[in-house]
Design a protein around this motif. Structure first.
Motif, mmCIF file in Angstrom:
data_model
loop_
_atom_site.group_PDB
_atom_site.id
_atom_site.type_symbol
_atom_site.label_atom_id
_atom_site.label_comp_id
_atom_site.label_asym_id
_atom_site.label_seq_id
_atom_site.Cartn_x
_atom_site.Cartn_y
_atom_site.Cartn_z
ATOM 1 N N VAL A 118 0.881 -1.170 0.000
ATOM 2 C CA VAL A 118 0.000 0.000 0.000
ATOM 3 C C VAL A 118 0.920 1.221 0.000
ATOM 4 O O VAL A 118 1.678 1.430 0.948
ATOM 5 N N HIS A 119 0.863 1.996 -1.065
ATOM 6 C CA HIS A 119 1.866 3.042 -1.316
ATOM 7 C C HIS A 119 1.303 4.433 -1.034
ATOM 8 O O HIS A 119 0.550 4.993 -1.831
ATOM 9 N N PHE A 120 1.699 4.988 0.134
ATOM 10 C CA PHE A 120 1.289 6.334 0.529
ATOM 11 C C PHE A 120 2.417 7.353 0.380
ATOM 12 O O PHE A 120 2.142 8.552 0.315
ATOM 13 N N ALA A 121 3.661 6.917 0.425
ATOM 14 C CA ALA A 121 4.786 7.848 0.491
ATOM 15 C C ALA A 121 4.728 8.856 -0.660
ATOM 16 O O ALA A 121 4.785 8.478 -1.832
ATOM 17 N N ALA A 122 4.616 10.134 -0.308
ATOM 18 C CA ALA A 122 4.462 11.177 -1.328
ATOM 19 C C ALA A 122 4.482 12.546 -0.661
ATOM 20 O O ALA A 122 4.347 12.667 0.556
ATOM 21 N N ARG A 123 4.635 13.556 -1.486
ATOM 22 C CA ARG A 123 4.402 14.934 -1.061
ATOM 23 C C ARG A 123 3.014 15.336 -1.551
ATOM 24 O O ARG A 123 2.608 14.959 -2.665
ATOM 25 N N ILE A 124 2.270 16.131 -0.754
ATOM 26 C CA ILE A 124 0.824 16.227 -1.003
ATOM 27 C C ILE A 124 0.243 17.642 -0.981
ATOM 28 O O ILE A 124 -0.975 17.792 -1.068
ATOM 29 N N VAL A 125 1.041 18.687 -0.897
ATOM 30 C CA VAL A 125 0.508 20.046 -0.748
ATOM 31 C C VAL A 125 0.455 20.726 -2.117
ATOM 32 O O VAL A 125 1.497 20.987 -2.736
ATOM 33 N N VAL A 126 -0.750 21.035 -2.595
ATOM 34 C CA VAL A 126 -0.925 21.573 -3.944
ATOM 35 C C VAL A 126 -0.145 22.873 -4.163
ATOM 36 O O VAL A 126 0.632 22.977 -5.127
ATOM 37 N N PRO A 127 -0.313 23.909 -3.330
ATOM 38 C CA PRO A 127 0.455 25.143 -3.586
ATOM 39 C C PRO A 127 1.962 24.919 -3.547
ATOM 40 O O PRO A 127 2.710 25.532 -4.320
ATOM 41 N N GLU A 128 2.421 24.058 -2.671
ATOM 42 C CA GLU A 128 3.847 23.738 -2.602
ATOM 43 C C GLU A 128 4.320 23.108 -3.904
ATOM 44 O O GLU A 128 5.435 23.362 -4.366
ATOM 45 N N SER A 129 3.472 22.293 -4.514
ATOM 46 C CA SER A 129 3.848 21.649 -5.779
ATOM 47 C C SER A 129 3.987 22.663 -6.900
ATOM 48 O O SER A 129 4.800 22.475 -7.819
ATOM 49 N N VAL A 130 3.202 23.734 -6.838
ATOM 50 C CA VAL A 130 3.317 24.794 -7.841
ATOM 51 C C VAL A 130 4.662 25.505 -7.694
ATOM 52 O O VAL A 130 5.308 25.856 -8.681
#
Length: 329
Positions: free
Chosen positions: A71-83
């Motif tokens: 089960v793969h959760f590892a990620a970065r998840i903040v939309v504005p940060e991704s921009v």
């Protein structure tokens, strides 16, 4: 055989581990602790600190623990940060997932559950969005997750891999028994932020935009209790182990609440009238997005038990109080 949970020391991952342990599974957590906390990991789970892109480490863990499902959760998840940091998101969410998949496929791991997102849809209307809707993400976060969905599809055609990709809507709340909750520092999740404001951990909150084409001008979202969300992952795991075909499914309730409605609910449930300031829109935020939830109920037999905004808020507030007590120790 055992289940490997990447990102299992994070918010949703730690709840997944609780659900798996409660259901009697053998669980291994792989987390680099960049945003997670080792104290959130259930003591009966095996914990390994490391990166999913570390092929040698993943090989060792899978072989030692006879892993047959991930089960793969590892990620970065903040939309504005991704921009602001698109390449960082394509590295963490896409490139590292590609490396992880390559290692798992070479080891013969055949069951894979992927933490995807409703952000793959982009700008949609206020009606529930189905899995067949056009995919037009408007942020690097959404695109990074969609790229991994594409990799999964192609890898499943070429190899003996079967997967379920769950497109989350807005996850909130905490374990009803108080064992885990959203603990991320400087969190951006609305209910988490509002709960912090209600408990005096913040001076107030901001509403980002009040001129959206929604009933009250603020963004409309489908909020799903984290415990219901991880129950869907358990259903997906059982489905895959029973030989189910690969699927991409929405994971939400099918109705939404505006930002103002959520803030008012937190104020009412907490009994605290905290300050609210209107700010400019954030980059990457669609006006409204609500799940079409028919397919997940039909295909996985998923039946949510905690679909109530007051309950979600109450559990979030309860966890926030526990977190405050922990930080004072």
């Amino acid at each position: 055989m055992s289940v490997l949970v990447s990102g299992g020391a994070g918010y949703i991952g730690s709840h997944m581990v609780l659900a798996l342990i409660d259901a009697g599974f053998d669980v291994i957590v792989l987390d680099d602790l960049s945003t997670g906390f080792d104290w959130l990991v259930h003591p009966e789970a095996s914990f390994v600190r490391g990166d999913v892109a570390d092929a040698a480490l993943v090989r060792r863990v899978v072989r030692e623990h006879e892993v047959d499902a991930v089960v793969h959760f590892a990620a970065r998840i903040v939309v504005p940060e991704s921009v602001a940091d698109p390449l960082g998101y394509y590295l963490a969410n896409t490139a590292k997932s590609r490396s992880f998949l390559e290692t798992l496929i070479a080891l013969g791991v055949s069951n894979f559950i992927f933490s995807s997102t409703a952000a793959v849809y982009g700008m949609v209307g206020s009606d529930p969005v189905s899995e067949e809707a056009a995919l037009a993400p408007i942020s690097p976060y959404g695109r990074s997750k969609l790229m991994t969905e594409w990799m999964l599809f192609d890898a499943a055609v070429a190899h003996s891999l079967r997967y379920v990709a769950l497109r989350y809507f807005n996850v909130a709340g905490a374990d009803p028994a108080g064992r885990a909750g959203q603990s991320t520092r400087r969190a951006t999740h609305l209910i988490k932020v509002a709960a912090e404001a209600a408990l005096g951990k913040r001076a107030g909150i901001e509403i980002f935009g009040t001129d959206y084409p929604t009933p009250d001008g603020t963004c409309l979202r489908d909020y799903i209790h984290v415990t219901d969300l991880v129950a869907a992952h358990l259903d997906a795991l059982r489905y895959l182990r029973a030989g189910g075909a690969s699927r991409v499914l929405n994971c939400g309730y099918g109705w939404g609440y505006s930002v103002r409605e959520v803030v008012d609910t937190v104020k009412r449930v907490s009994g605290v009238d905290f300050p609210v300031r209107v700010a400019q829109r954030r980059a990457g935020d669609p006006a409204a997005i609500v799940a079409g939830a028919h397919c997940i109920k039909r295909d996985l037999g998923w039946s949510p038990k905690l679909a109530d905004l007051d309950l979600i808020v109450a559990h979030a507030l309860s966890w926030e109080m526990r977190l405050g007590e922990r930080n004072r120790i």
